[in-house]
Design a protein around this motif. Structure first.
Motif, mmCIF file in Angstrom:
data_model
loop_
_atom_site.group_PDB
_atom_site.id
_atom_site.type_symbol
_atom_site.label_atom_id
_atom_site.label_comp_id
_atom_site.label_asym_id
_atom_site.label_seq_id
_atom_site.Cartn_x
_atom_site.Cartn_y
_atom_site.Cartn_z
ATOM 1 N N VAL A 198 0.857 -1.188 0.000
ATOM 2 C CA VAL A 198 0.000 0.000 0.000
ATOM 3 C C VAL A 198 0.891 1.235 0.000
ATOM 4 N N THR A 199 0.578 2.172 -0.868
ATOM 5 C CA THR A 199 1.316 3.430 -0.900
ATOM 6 C C THR A 199 0.322 4.569 -1.094
ATOM 7 N N ARG A 240 -5.848 11.412 -9.161
ATOM 8 C CA ARG A 240 -6.793 11.222 -8.054
ATOM 9 C C ARG A 240 -8.178 11.722 -8.449
ATOM 10 N N GLU A 241 -9.191 11.297 -7.697
ATOM 11 C CA GLU A 241 -10.534 11.819 -7.928
ATOM 12 C C GLU A 241 -10.518 13.327 -7.693
ATOM 13 N N LYS A 242 -11.402 14.035 -8.370
ATOM 14 C CA LYS A 242 -11.408 15.497 -8.330
ATOM 15 C C LYS A 242 -11.489 16.046 -6.904
ATOM 16 N N ARG A 243 -12.384 15.473 -6.085
ATOM 17 C CA ARG A 243 -12.537 16.006 -4.723
ATOM 18 C C ARG A 243 -11.277 15.774 -3.895
ATOM 19 N N ASP A 244 -10.610 14.628 -4.073
ATOM 20 C CA ASP A 244 -9.356 14.365 -3.348
ATOM 21 C C ASP A 244 -8.255 15.300 -3.833
ATOM 22 N N PHE A 245 -8.231 15.541 -5.129
ATOM 23 C CA PHE A 245 -7.217 16.431 -5.707
ATOM 24 C C PHE A 245 -7.394 17.849 -5.168
ATOM 25 N N GLU A 246 -8.646 18.318 -5.136
ATOM 26 C CA GLU A 246 -8.922 19.679 -4.651
ATOM 27 C C GLU A 246 -8.613 19.831 -3.164
ATOM 28 N N ARG A 247 -8.846 18.789 -2.381
ATOM 29 C CA ARG A 247 -8.551 18.824 -0.945
ATOM 30 C C ARG A 247 -7.078 18.569 -0.632
ATOM 31 N N GLY A 248 -6.347 18.090 -1.610
ATOM 32 C CA GLY A 248 -4.949 17.726 -1.370
ATOM 33 C C GLY A 248 -4.815 16.390 -0.652
ATOM 34 N N SER A 249 -5.869 15.586 -0.694
ATOM 35 C CA SER A 249 -5.857 14.280 -0.030
ATOM 36 C C SER A 249 -5.204 13.241 -0.935
ATOM 37 N N PRO A 250 -4.360 12.387 -0.352
ATOM 38 C CA PRO A 250 -3.758 11.336 -1.181
ATOM 39 C C PRO A 250 -4.740 10.195 -1.421
ATOM 40 N N PHE A 251 -4.445 9.392 -2.385
ATOM 41 C CA PHE A 251 -5.219 8.203 -2.722
ATOM 42 C C PHE A 251 -4.403 6.993 -2.283
ATOM 43 N N GLN A 252 -5.024 6.048 -1.603
ATOM 44 C CA GLN A 252 -4.301 4.845 -1.200
ATOM 45 C C GLN A 252 -4.276 3.872 -2.367
ATOM 46 N N ASN A 253 -3.071 3.625 -2.861
ATOM 47 C CA ASN A 253 -2.859 2.724 -3.987
ATOM 48 C C ASN A 253 -2.464 1.359 -3.422
ATOM 49 N N ILE A 254 -3.269 0.337 -3.702
ATOM 50 C CA ILE A 254 -3.020 -1.011 -3.192
ATOM 51 C C ILE A 254 -2.667 -1.907 -4.372
ATOM 52 N N ALA A 255 -1.597 -2.676 -4.232
ATOM 53 C CA ALA A 255 -1.155 -3.572 -5.296
ATOM 54 C C ALA A 255 -0.578 -4.839 -4.681
ATOM 55 N N VAL A 256 -0.384 -5.838 -5.525
ATOM 56 C CA VAL A 256 0.300 -7.060 -5.128
ATOM 57 C C VAL A 256 1.615 -7.064 -5.885
ATOM 58 N N VAL A 257 2.720 -7.044 -5.125
ATOM 59 C CA VAL A 257 4.046 -6.882 -5.738
ATOM 60 C C VAL A 257 4.963 -8.043 -5.368
ATOM 61 N N LEU A 258 5.973 -8.229 -6.185
ATOM 62 C CA LEU A 258 7.007 -9.222 -5.887
ATOM 63 C C LEU A 258 7.915 -8.699 -4.791
ATOM 64 N N GLU A 259 8.440 -9.591 -3.980
ATOM 65 C CA GLU A 259 9.436 -9.186 -2.996
ATOM 66 C C GLU A 259 10.643 -10.110 -3.091
ATOM 67 N N ASN A 260 11.802 -9.567 -2.722
ATOM 68 C CA ASN A 260 13.058 -10.313 -2.722
ATOM 69 C C ASN A 260 13.374 -10.970 -4.058
ATOM 70 N N VAL A 261 13.233 -10.214 -5.130
ATOM 71 C CA VAL A 261 13.520 -10.761 -6.450
ATOM 72 C C VAL A 261 15.025 -10.813 -6.683
ATOM 73 N N CYS A 262 15.419 -11.699 -7.570
ATOM 74 C CA CYS A 262 16.811 -11.787 -8.003
ATOM 75 C C CYS A 262 16.775 -12.126 -9.494
ATOM 76 N N TYR A 263 17.256 -11.197 -10.303
ATOM 77 C CA TYR A 263 17.251 -11.378 -11.754
ATOM 78 C C TYR A 263 18.676 -11.284 -12.298
ATOM 79 N N GLN A 297 9.628 3.599 -8.144
ATOM 80 C CA GLN A 297 10.944 4.100 -7.775
ATOM 81 C C GLN A 297 11.367 3.761 -6.355
ATOM 82 N N GLU A 298 10.430 3.401 -5.500
ATOM 83 C CA GLU A 298 10.834 3.043 -4.135
ATOM 84 C C GLU A 298 11.398 1.622 -4.049
#
Length: 191
Positions: free
Chosen positions: A48-49, A56-79, A130-131
């Motif tokens: 979650v980030t 963002r939705e217009k009302r969140d953008f106007e209020r300066g509120s962030p949007f919670q972005n939820i994803a399923v990501v790989l961890e500890n990869v080695c390529y 980027q994180e």
């Protein structure tokens, strides 16, 4: 509610190219990723980030509120990433003197290896967002081997953006997808 975005099991062609070019970029060459060897079992987790960008939705953008972005990501990869490098002959006349070499692809490899050896890079390489910074990038380590148990089919796999080169406008890009991509014995080949 919708489905959560999920990481691909390996980096896309475009991401792989970006990783190589983040370490060393020369106008005189084209870096063409050829393969990714997946060297660790795939492990996913929920991530979650807070997103504060313009989508963002217009009302969140106007209020300066962030949007919670939820994803399923790989961890500890080695390529292990592989690529070939080709000289771009059309650009040779416009290069600064440092880029002139009889074989620009060879010059790139020498510069790339030197930068990896010294831990330098043009920009910090990252995986997806980027994180997600790598804890190692460098020469192949002898104990890093392909994880042959990884065998997956990807129905639709983003490949790259079709664009006319560095400095192109984003609006001019068109996504290219590959279909029914098969990772066999831990090897993802880029067509």
């Amino acid at each position: 509610d919708g489905m959560l975005p999920v990481s691909y099991p390996g980096p896309t062609f475009q991401a792989c190219k970006g990783i190589f070019e983040s370490i060393c970029y020369l106008d005189s060459v084209e870096v063409i990723p050829t393969a990714c060897h997946i060297c660790a079992p795939l492990s996913y987790r929920k991530y979650v980030t807070n997103y504060g960008g313009p989508s963002r939705e217009k009302r969140d953008f106007e209020r300066g509120s962030p949007f919670q972005n939820i994803a399923v990501v790989l961890e500890n990869v080695c390529y292990r990433l592989c690529a070939k490098v080709e000289t771009r002959p059309q650009n040779r006349r416009n290069l600064p003197e440092v880029d002139y070499a009889e074989n620009c692809a060879h010059f790139y490899k020498v510069r790339f290896d030197a930068r990896v050896e010294s831990g330098q890079c043009f920009d910090i390489p990252f995986l997806g967002w980027q994180e997600f910074l790598p804890d190692y990038f460098g020469k192949f380590r002898p104990n890093t081997k392909r994880c042959v148990s990884v065998d997956e089919k990807i129905p639709s796999f983003f490949h790259a953006f079709a664009w006319s080169g560095r400095g192109s406008r984003y609006d001019d890009t068109k996504p290219i997808f590959r279909y029914d991509v098969h990772i066999q014995e831990g090897e993802l080949l880029y067509a």
